[in-house]
Motif scaffolding. Sequence first.
Motif: not given
Length: 379
Positions: A11-38
């Motif tokens: 398969r295209f490894l780049s496809l899994d990396v593209f999808r993985g990069l998306t999930i990684c950023l999605m989690i970071v965006v959805n779970t910012p720490g509290t006490g200060a603005n992201l």
Amino acid sequence: MKEMISKASARFLSLDVFRGLTICLMIVVNTPGTGANLYPYLVHANWFGFTLADLVFPSFLFAMGNAMSFSMGKLKSAPPSFVWKKILKRTFLIFLIGYLMYWFPFFQQANDSWELKPFSETRVMGVLQRIALCYFFASIIFYYVSQRVALILSGSILLAYWVILYVFGEPDGVLDMATNAVTKLDLSLLGEGHIYKRDSIPFDPEGVLSTLPAIVNVLAGYMAGVFVQKKGKTHEGISKLLIVGFLLASLALWWDLVFPISKKLWTSSFALYTIGLDLSIMAILIYAIEIQNVKFGVKFFDVFGKNPLFIYLFSELFYVSLRQIKTSSGLDLFEWVSETIFQNVFPGSFGALVTALVFMLLCWWLGWWLDKYRIYIKI
């Protein structure tokens, strides 16, 4: 959901990396720490405009279309009864899981007792629900029509959505949050109790009507996937992806002058702009990973890309669970870790980012463990 242990396949490894990069950023965006603005670029645009956070969800839909281009070939030759059964089953499961995720933890405290959270206050639409609907319509389209017809249909959907918003929105506020056609339809079909309530007013960024242009992101990902399978690993193919990506993004920026880019409304200009960016990002990843054989960071993102929906679901449920656990300080457990530990060491926006990164790494560890034992959970 079922658990599958599969052998490595070509398969295209780049496809899994593209999808993985998306999930990684999605989690970071959805779970910012509290006490200060992201940092602002990791926070969704308030209404009009565009940030890095706004690229995450359409990129996942685009990646889903890419993955479908590998699987739909087999379905094309299957009888309609088999195809409809498979598509409906997957659509139902993803939609149901998304709905249950918003209902979780199912119970709420009332005085000194616990009671079931009422259905009347549970959000119906959402991220997984939109994924389910986009998958359903994209699958049907590509089973019954050619790519050329799908391309024409994609343009027609974007133009029709533009017309719908301007015809059915309030004359003095066709694109305002309270008076646009998306809000009016959601309130009419779902009622205020079943839509997103964490904005300035009840408004669902994954509403019913705004799912229409999101389907185009999946269709574009599918067509890009077919092209990549034919010419993607050549310099000519990569050049064409970059050129088309640049032209679509440029067209979207022109369209933005009359139909503003808005992730929450998922305007046609937004859909087109994100498709253009995703084509360019995919071309760069294919060149780096498939042609230049770059290894740095590939394994990390590939882990996310192997179990994307499951890891996303885990991240949401894990986050909600942490927010339900109260500490003696009056803060929930997520707030306590963020503000007592990370904000003391890394004050301000950086501390909020570090909290999100640590949370993301915990989710990555789960993905790494699953990949280590070759466990790939499909829905």
